[in-house]
Write a protein that holds these residues in place. Structure first.
Motif, PDB file in Angstrom:
ATOM      1  N   GLN A  92       5.732  13.624 -23.124  1.00 34.76           N
ATOM      2  CA  GLN A  92       5.850  12.310 -22.495  1.00 34.76           C
ATOM      3  C   GLN A  92       6.605  12.355 -21.170  1.00 34.76           C
ATOM      4  N   SER A  93       7.010  13.553 -20.744  1.00 36.56           N
ATOM      5  CA  SER A  93       7.712  13.743 -19.460  1.00 36.56           C
ATOM      6  C   SER A  93       8.913  12.818 -19.325  1.00 36.56           C
ATOM      7  N   LEU A  94       9.723  12.780 -20.376  1.00 35.38           N
ATOM      8  CA  LEU A  94      10.912  11.935 -20.360  1.00 35.38           C
ATOM      9  C   LEU A  94      12.073  12.562 -19.597  1.00 35.38           C
ATOM     10  N   LEU A  95      12.151  13.880 -19.631  1.00 33.53           N
ATOM     11  CA  LEU A  95      13.315  14.555 -19.056  1.00 33.53           C
ATOM     12  C   LEU A  95      13.453  14.393 -17.545  1.00 33.53           C
ATOM     13  N   PRO A  96      12.375  14.457 -16.756  1.00 35.30           N
ATOM     14  CA  PRO A  96      12.562  14.345 -15.301  1.00 35.30           C
ATOM     15  C   PRO A  96      13.323  13.099 -14.866  1.00 35.30           C
ATOM     16  N   GLY A  97      13.075  11.975 -15.511  1.00 35.08           N
ATOM     17  CA  GLY A  97      13.803  10.751 -15.154  1.00 35.08           C
ATOM     18  C   GLY A  97      15.277  10.848 -15.489  1.00 35.08           C
ATOM     19  N   TRP A  98      15.587  11.436 -16.640  1.00 32.01           N
ATOM     20  CA  TRP A  98      16.993  11.620 -17.013  1.00 32.01           C
ATOM     21  C   TRP A  98      17.690  12.556 -16.032  1.00 32.01           C
ATOM     22  N   LEU A  99      16.986  13.595 -15.620  1.00 34.35           N
ATOM     23  CA  LEU A  99      17.566  14.552 -14.677  1.00 34.35           C
ATOM     24  C   LEU A  99      17.796  13.923 -13.312  1.00 34.35           C
ATOM     25  N   SER A 100      16.830  13.174 -12.825  1.00 38.65           N
ATOM     26  CA  SER A 100      16.968  12.592 -11.483  1.00 38.65           C
ATOM     27  C   SER A 100      18.062  11.536 -11.447  1.00 38.65           C
ATOM     28  N   ALA A 101      18.362  10.943 -12.605  1.00 40.21           N
ATOM     29  CA  ALA A 101      19.429   9.941 -12.663  1.00 40.21           C
ATOM     30  C   ALA A 101      20.812  10.566 -12.678  1.00 40.21           C
ATOM     31  N   THR A 102      20.901  11.845 -13.036  1.00 40.33           N
ATOM     32  CA  THR A 102      22.218  12.452 -13.268  1.00 40.33           C
ATOM     33  C   THR A 102      22.452  13.761 -12.528  1.00 40.33           C
ATOM     34  N   ASN A 103      21.386  14.511 -12.226  1.00 41.92           N
ATOM     35  CA  ASN A 103      21.460  15.762 -11.457  1.00 41.92           C
ATOM     36  C   ASN A 103      22.508  16.749 -11.991  1.00 41.92           C
ATOM     37  N   ALA A 159      11.547  17.490 -29.465  1.00 41.09           N
ATOM     38  CA  ALA A 159      11.416  18.234 -28.211  1.00 41.09           C
ATOM     39  C   ALA A 159       9.988  18.175 -27.700  1.00 41.09           C
ATOM     40  N   THR A 160       9.039  18.274 -28.626  1.00 42.64           N
ATOM     41  CA  THR A 160       7.637  18.259 -28.226  1.00 42.64           C
ATOM     42  C   THR A 160       7.246  16.915 -27.604  1.00 42.64           C
ATOM     43  N   ASN A 161       7.821  15.820 -28.098  1.00 45.01           N
ATOM     44  CA  ASN A 161       7.518  14.513 -27.509  1.00 45.01           C
ATOM     45  C   ASN A 161       8.221  14.312 -26.175  1.00 45.01           C
ATOM     46  N   ILE A 162       9.465  14.778 -26.077  1.00 47.60           N
ATOM     47  CA  ILE A 162      10.180  14.683 -24.801  1.00 47.60           C
ATOM     48  C   ILE A 162       9.387  15.399 -23.706  1.00 47.60           C
ATOM     49  N   ALA A 163       8.823  16.565 -24.073  1.00 46.26           N
ATOM     50  CA  ALA A 163       8.046  17.335 -23.096  1.00 46.26           C
ATOM     51  C   ALA A 163       6.711  16.661 -22.796  1.00 46.26           C
TER      52      ALA A 163
END
Length: 221
Positions: free
Chosen positions: A86-97, A80-84
């Protein structure tokens, strides 16, 4: 005039059809490799009339022997600390909403002896990113499964310490527009009988995980 009336009726009917609720399963290997609790959960929802749902994620299903909507964000080995950081989540969110996120994260952080406060700070970052994508995001956060892997005799207690800190964090971070619901995946789960290796669930464990998510997800739908 008649054609206008028919067109208007079609438009009203089309407007009354609701878009599917998008649900993102977010986590590590427990969620995605293969994460067969998702198959059990999806098919239980479908069989009980919750058919207007769309499981979303940039990763596809990984088998499980049944037909189900298996899209997910279960990234094996991720912290979780790396996902945060490295800002990985915003791209996953924008791809799927998604409209709803169901999150079982922190296992690898605990395994790496990262402090609960540090993990929960990462959780806060992830929640902020979810709300930036959708201000009305509904978020289900797990008290994570117990752990007893070989070579980590301290992991079991670390999980207990981490889980104990989650409810107060969730209370402080929840909002009426974007509520956070804590789902207790720890209680009743046995590393001895529900996992292959003290960490990853077998069929009995997958059933327990699904059973815990189900009422909370139904309430959010």
């Amino acid at each position: 005039m008649r054609f206008l009336t028919i067109f208007s009726a079609i438009a009203v009917l089309a407007g009354s059809v609701q878009a599917a609720t998008k649900v993102m399963p977010l986590g590590d290997s427990i969620t995605g490799s293969p994460g067969c609790w998702r198959a059990t959960l999806y098919n239980r929802l479908w069989n009980n009339g919750y058919t207007n749902i769309d499981m979303v994620g940039t990763l596809p299903a990984q088998g499980c022997g049944v037909t189900y909507d298996g899209d997910n964000e279960g990234h094996g080995g991720y912290l979780a600390t790396n996902i945060a950081s490295q800002s990985l989540l915003p791209g996953w969110l924008s791809a799927t909403n998604p409209n709803i996120v169901i999150m079982h994260l922190g296992t690898n952080d605990v395994w790496n002896n990262i402090a609960p406060a540090t993990i929960l700070s990462a959780f806060s970052t992830l929640v902020d990113q979810m709300r930036a994508n959708n201000p009305s995001m509904k978020i289900l956060v797990a008290k994570i499964l117990p752990m007893n892997p070989s070579g980590c005799s301290e992991c079991a207690q670390r999980v207990i310490n981490f889980n104990a800190a989650i409810p107060a964090w969730a209370t402080g971070k929840t909002t009426s527009q974007s509520p956070i619901t804590v789902v207790d995946q720890w209680t009743g789960f046995s590393t001895a009988t529900d996992t292959t290796d003290g960490v990853h669930p077998i069929d009995s464990g997958n059933q327990k995980i699904s059973d815990k998510w189900y009422p909370a997800l139904v309430a959010a739908l």
